[in-house]
Scaffold this motif. Structure first.
Motif, mmCIF file in Angstrom:
data_model
loop_
_atom_site.group_PDB
_atom_site.id
_atom_site.type_symbol
_atom_site.label_atom_id
_atom_site.label_comp_id
_atom_site.label_asym_id
_atom_site.label_seq_id
_atom_site.Cartn_x
_atom_site.Cartn_y
_atom_site.Cartn_z
ATOM 1 N N SER A 103 0.828 -1.204 0.000
ATOM 2 C CA SER A 103 0.000 0.000 0.000
ATOM 3 C C SER A 103 0.856 1.245 0.000
ATOM 4 O O SER A 103 1.942 1.270 0.561
ATOM 5 N N ASP A 104 0.351 2.317 -0.648
ATOM 6 C CA ASP A 104 1.049 3.588 -0.652
ATOM 7 C C ASP A 104 0.646 4.454 0.528
ATOM 8 O O ASP A 104 1.174 5.552 0.718
ATOM 9 N N GLU A 105 -0.311 3.986 1.340
ATOM 10 C CA GLU A 105 -0.780 4.768 2.470
ATOM 11 C C GLU A 105 0.250 4.716 3.592
ATOM 12 O O GLU A 105 0.978 3.750 3.767
ATOM 13 N N THR A 106 0.317 5.788 4.385
ATOM 14 C CA THR A 106 1.246 5.843 5.501
ATOM 15 C C THR A 106 0.551 5.395 6.766
ATOM 16 O O THR A 106 -0.667 5.453 6.890
ATOM 17 N N ASP A 107 1.356 4.938 7.738
ATOM 18 C CA ASP A 107 0.814 4.523 9.024
ATOM 19 C C ASP A 107 0.544 5.750 9.878
ATOM 20 O O ASP A 107 1.373 6.638 9.978
ATOM 21 N N THR A 108 -0.594 5.793 10.532
ATOM 22 C CA THR A 108 -0.883 6.853 11.477
ATOM 23 C C THR A 108 -1.438 6.231 12.726
ATOM 24 O O THR A 108 -2.138 5.233 12.691
ATOM 25 N N THR A 109 -1.140 6.826 13.892
ATOM 26 C CA THR A 109 -1.644 6.305 15.161
ATOM 27 C C THR A 109 -2.159 7.460 15.987
ATOM 28 O O THR A 109 -1.437 8.371 16.325
ATOM 29 N N GLY A 110 -3.432 7.432 16.303
ATOM 30 C CA GLY A 110 -4.000 8.487 17.114
ATOM 31 C C GLY A 110 -4.200 9.766 16.320
ATOM 32 O O GLY A 110 -4.001 9.834 15.123
ATOM 33 N N ASP A 111 -4.637 10.810 17.023
ATOM 34 C CA ASP A 111 -4.849 12.088 16.382
ATOM 35 C C ASP A 111 -3.518 12.776 16.135
ATOM 36 O O ASP A 111 -2.555 12.601 16.866
ATOM 37 N N SER A 112 -3.484 13.606 15.100
ATOM 38 C CA SER A 112 -2.267 14.328 14.753
ATOM 39 C C SER A 112 -1.927 15.326 15.857
ATOM 40 O O SER A 112 -2.791 16.041 16.357
ATOM 41 N N ALA A 113 -0.665 15.388 16.255
ATOM 42 C CA ALA A 113 -0.216 16.342 17.265
ATOM 43 C C ALA A 113 0.771 17.301 16.619
ATOM 44 O O ALA A 113 1.490 16.929 15.691
ATOM 45 N N ASP A 114 0.800 18.543 17.109
ATOM 46 C CA ASP A 114 1.727 19.531 16.564
ATOM 47 C C ASP A 114 3.071 19.370 17.253
ATOM 48 O O ASP A 114 3.308 19.927 18.324
ATOM 49 N N VAL A 115 3.942 18.608 16.624
ATOM 50 C CA VAL A 115 5.243 18.302 17.214
ATOM 51 C C VAL A 115 6.142 19.535 17.300
ATOM 52 O O VAL A 115 7.153 19.528 18.001
ATOM 53 N N THR A 116 5.783 20.613 16.602
ATOM 54 C CA THR A 116 6.598 21.829 16.614
ATOM 55 C C THR A 116 6.150 22.821 17.688
ATOM 56 O O THR A 116 6.694 23.924 17.776
ATOM 57 N N SER A 117 5.190 22.439 18.524
ATOM 58 C CA SER A 117 4.630 23.368 19.510
ATOM 59 C C SER A 117 5.247 23.221 20.900
ATOM 60 O O SER A 117 5.790 22.179 21.263
ATOM 61 N N ALA A 118 5.121 24.292 21.688
ATOM 62 C CA ALA A 118 5.613 24.278 23.068
ATOM 63 C C ALA A 118 4.820 23.291 23.913
ATOM 64 O O ALA A 118 5.369 22.672 24.831
ATOM 65 N N SER A 119 3.526 23.127 23.619
ATOM 66 C CA SER A 119 2.709 22.188 24.386
ATOM 67 C C SER A 119 3.209 20.758 24.200
ATOM 68 O O SER A 119 3.206 19.953 25.136
ATOM 69 N N PHE A 120 3.663 20.434 22.980
ATOM 70 C CA PHE A 120 4.224 19.104 22.746
ATOM 71 C C PHE A 120 5.517 18.938 23.543
ATOM 72 O O PHE A 120 5.755 17.887 24.147
ATOM 73 N N MET A 121 6.372 19.961 23.543
ATOM 74 C CA MET A 121 7.638 19.887 24.267
ATOM 75 C C MET A 121 7.408 19.749 25.766
ATOM 76 O O MET A 121 8.172 19.066 26.466
ATOM 77 N N SER A 122 6.350 20.374 26.260
ATOM 78 C CA SER A 122 6.013 20.239 27.679
ATOM 79 C C SER A 122 5.613 18.799 27.995
ATOM 80 O O SER A 122 6.054 18.215 28.993
#
Length: 204
Positions: free
Chosen positions: A67-86
């Motif tokens: 398949s050409d589809e990518t694996d995803t798990t859970g909802d998308s998170a903003d990995v570039t955000s301060a909340s993610f870093m916290s």
């Protein structure tokens, strides 16, 4: 005095507990077997809870190589955000406390505080240097621009970055995987509700 009814209930509870433990052992053995088939070492995944491990196994097991589809798990998170870093720092601190005096979580936490930890998510096509939200110089940092990387599934990404040994398992040095593209230490695991690839420089 213990009645016949109480005795029967006690025996039934003991059998139920025995069956539950047997089921857990079987599931644990099955999980370790599946992880091994993907070259991952379940015994060293200190950041993976049982729930996270189940999710990881499901994501990897459902991978369709045609398949050409990518694996995803859970909802998308903003990995570039301060909340993610916290969230990342809190999880690393908890994992480091569980490890004791040393371990991969300690190394990743030190790299985070030194500004040398990188987070990659090929399912979203982004890689970003992690930063310590408690650093006074980062007090006003709400987000940072991530670097665009190729969008791919986890199986393809891990095969491209981690070397497999003759037994099919990903090669480890001093307890950590080694990224063959830049010789850095690496870890693949759950942060929050999504999976990420973490890498940091080897000690000089």
């Amino acid at each position: 005095m213990v009645s016949a009814l109480d005795n029967t209930r006690m025996v039934s509870a003991q059998y139920a507990l025995k069956n539950l433990r047997s089921s857990e052992d079987t599931q644990s053995s099955s999980a370790a077997s599946i992880l091994s088939s993907y070259g991952l070492d379940s015994s060293s995944a200190s950041l993976l809870s049982n729930q996270a491990l189940s999710g990881l196994l499901g994501a990897l097991s459902s991978k369709d190589d045609t398949s050409d589809e990518t694996d995803t798990t859970g909802d998308s998170a903003d990995v570039t955000s301060a909340s993610f870093m916290s969230m990342l720092k809190q999880q690393l601190q908890e994992a480091a406390a569980a490890e004791g005096e040393s371990g991969k979580a300690h190394d990743m936490l030190a790299a985070l505080e030194a500004g040398t930890l990188t987070i990659s998510d090929p399912t979203q096509g982004v890689s970003v240097p992690a930063w310590d939200i408690d650093d006074p110089d980062e007090a006003d940092t709400e987000s940072k621009a991530g670097e665009a990387i190729d969008v791919s599934g986890w199986s393809d990404f891990l095969d491209a970055h981690l070397e497999r040994g003759s037994d099919g398992a990903f090669v480890k040095e001093n307890g950590s995987y080694v990224d063959q593209t830049n010789a850095s230490h690496a870890f693949f695991g759950l942060i929050g509700s999504n999976y990420y690839y973490l890498s940091w420089p080897q000690a000089a």
